[in-house]
Each structure stands twice: as structure tokens, then as C-alpha cells.
Design a protein around this motif. Structure first.
Motif, PDB file in Angstrom:
ATOM      1  N   GLY A 167     -10.338  -1.410 -14.628  1.00  0.00           N
ATOM      2  CA  GLY A 167      -9.403  -0.409 -14.014  1.00  0.00           C
ATOM      3  C   GLY A 167      -8.737  -1.025 -12.990  1.00  0.00           C
ATOM      4  N   GLU A 168      -7.844  -0.328 -12.299  1.00  0.00           N
ATOM      5  CA  GLU A 168      -7.040  -0.911 -11.268  1.00  0.00           C
ATOM      6  C   GLU A 168      -7.327   0.013  -9.881  1.00  0.00           C
ATOM      7  OE1 GLU A 168      -2.999  -1.904 -13.649  1.00  0.00           O
ATOM      8  OE2 GLU A 168      -2.928  -0.049 -12.539  1.00  0.00           O
ATOM      9  N   GLU A 169      -7.100  -0.533  -8.660  1.00  0.00           N
ATOM     10  CA  GLU A 169      -7.428   0.149  -7.496  1.00  0.00           C
ATOM     11  C   GLU A 169      -6.073   0.022  -6.541  1.00  0.00           C
ATOM     12  OE1 GLU A 169     -10.598  -0.088  -3.717  1.00  0.00           O
ATOM     13  OE2 GLU A 169     -11.238  -0.006  -5.813  1.00  0.00           O
ATOM     14  N   PHE A 170      -5.579   1.054  -6.066  1.00  0.00           N
ATOM     15  CA  PHE A 170      -4.594   0.828  -5.255  1.00  0.00           C
ATOM     16  C   PHE A 170      -4.839   1.125  -3.707  1.00  0.00           C
ATOM     17  CE2 PHE A 170      -1.130   2.991  -3.104  1.00  0.00           C
ATOM     18  CZ  PHE A 170      -0.112   2.222  -3.368  1.00  0.00           C
ATOM     19  N   ILE A 171      -4.349   0.446  -3.042  1.00  0.00           N
ATOM     20  CA  ILE A 171      -5.078   0.188  -1.230  1.00  0.00           C
ATOM     21  C   ILE A 171      -3.535   0.416  -0.724  1.00  0.00           C
ATOM     22  CG2 ILE A 171      -6.013  -0.624   0.564  1.00  0.00           C
ATOM     23  CD1 ILE A 171      -7.869  -2.196  -1.377  1.00  0.00           C
ATOM     24  N   TYR A 172      -3.504   1.602   0.137  1.00  0.00           N
ATOM     25  CA  TYR A 172      -2.379   1.346   0.902  1.00  0.00           C
ATOM     26  C   TYR A 172      -2.953   1.961   2.467  1.00  0.00           C
ATOM     27  CZ  TYR A 172       2.307   2.781   2.659  1.00  0.00           C
ATOM     28  OH  TYR A 172       3.346   2.708   3.500  1.00  0.00           O
ATOM     29  N   VAL A 173      -2.609   0.910   3.355  1.00  0.00           N
ATOM     30  CA  VAL A 173      -3.221   1.252   4.702  1.00  0.00           C
ATOM     31  C   VAL A 173      -2.077   2.015   5.288  1.00  0.00           C
ATOM     32  CG1 VAL A 173      -3.890  -0.076   6.779  1.00  0.00           C
ATOM     33  CG2 VAL A 173      -4.471  -0.947   4.371  1.00  0.00           C
ATOM     34  N   LEU A 174      -2.549   3.138   6.133  1.00  0.00           N
ATOM     35  CA  LEU A 174      -1.632   3.908   6.976  1.00  0.00           C
ATOM     36  C   LEU A 174      -1.807   3.273   8.462  1.00  0.00           C
ATOM     37  CD1 LEU A 174      -2.819   7.280   5.771  1.00  0.00           C
ATOM     38  CD2 LEU A 174      -0.866   6.056   5.093  1.00  0.00           C
ATOM     39  N   SER A 175      -2.837   2.927   8.881  1.00  0.00           N
ATOM     40  CA  SER A 175      -2.968   2.433  10.425  1.00  0.00           C
ATOM     41  C   SER A 175      -4.352   1.652  10.344  1.00  0.00           C
ATOM     42  CB  SER A 175      -3.030   3.507  11.162  1.00  0.00           C
ATOM     43  OG  SER A 175      -4.359   4.558  11.084  1.00  0.00           O
ATOM     44  N   GLY A 176      -4.232   0.688  11.310  1.00  0.00           N
ATOM     45  CA  GLY A 176      -5.026  -0.358  11.485  1.00  0.00           C
ATOM     46  C   GLY A 176      -4.960  -1.591  10.421  1.00  0.00           C
TER      47      GLY A 176
END
Length: 154
Positions: free
Chosen positions: A123-132
Motif C-alpha cells: 500500500g501507500e502512505e501519505f505524510i503531510y506535515v502541518l507543523s514541526g
């Protein structure tokens, strides 16, 4: 959560051992979960959902019925914790039939280090960092991600 897992397992006619084999978890651990003596980590919950052919959200009592809603409003987001950890989760996906992506908001406190885990499925994983900032270990490579940086991997 344990009662929902037991009910779905029995509905599919699976033993604890068979469910454990499908989800990559021990029958003893699953027995503890079903009896409410243990809570699975998010990675284990996702494995269980796949093995039981349901969405991970199925196991969590949100008090909301999204049915075939196409929009999840911020006022409807329900946060939850697993394993007594300081990490906070919320499912953002709606219950759309045949969806291919589960969107999960994860709030990780500063300095927190999680256990290393692998996807039990392709599968795939999507990571989007909002802060930090967050360090993500992928195979033998480490990626440092900050706000606006996106990493998608299989």
C-alpha cells in the motif's frame, strides 16, 4: 472495540488463530483485545481491519454515522488515543464505498519516538506535515520532513 472485533470475527466464521494469521498478530494478543485487556496499536488496528474486511473506523465508536456522506466537517472529527500513548488520531475519511485511501490525522507530541513498524500489506502512505518536524525511517533511509514537505511511499 474488543466486542466489535469478536463480533466481526465470528460473523466471518474465523477462529482467533485464523484471524491472527491473517492480521500478523498472535491469537493470545487478539484474545486480550477481544476481552478488553489490551488495545492494538494503529498499525495492528489497520491489519485487523484488512483481515476482517472492514475500515479501521469500524472499530471505533465515534457516535457519528457517516454512511455515504461525501464530506467530513471539522466539527465532526473525533480524536482518539491507542495503547495509552500520547499520540492523538482522528479519521478524516468518509465511508465512501470502495474507497482506496484512509486519511488519518496524527498529532505527535514533541520528542515522541514510536516503535518501528511495517505495513502488513502492500500500500501507500501519505505524510503531510502541518507543523514541526518528523523523521521517517523507510528501509535503510531516513527522511526529515517539515511543514509542506510531502513523502509518498509504498
Amino acid at each position: 472495540m474488543g466486542a466489535k472485533i469478536r463480533s466481526r470475527r465470528r460473523q466471518l466464521g474465523l477462529t482467533l488463530r485464523e484471524l491472527g494469521r491473517r492480521a500478523g498478530l498472535s491469537a493470545a494478543f487478539l484474545s486480550l483485545v477481544e476481552r478488553g485487556h489490551a488495545k492494538p496499536a494503529l498499525s495492528s488496528l489497520i491489519s485487523l481491519a484488512q483481515a476482517l474486511e472492514v475500515s479501521p473506523e469500524f472499530f471505533l465508536s465515534t457516535g457519528l454515522s457517516h454512511g455515504k456522506e461525501l464530506v467530513r466537517r471539522s466539527s465532526e472529527i473525533i480524536y482518539f488515543h491507542l495503547d495509552g500513548l500520547p499520540v492523538r488520531y482522528a479519521f478524516l475519511s468518509c465511508e465512501i464505498p470502495d474507497r482506496k485511501l484512509d486519511v488519518v490525522l496524527v498529532e505527535i507530541p514533541p520528542g515522541y519516538t514510536s516503535e518501528v513498524w511495517q505495513h502488513p500489506y502492500l500500500g501507500e502512505e501519505f505524510i503531510y506535515v502541518l507543523s514541526g518536524k518528523i523523521k521517517v525511517l523507510l528501509g535503510s533511509r531516513t527522511f526529515c520532513l517539515g511543514p509542506g514537505r510531502v513523502k509518498i511511499y509504498v
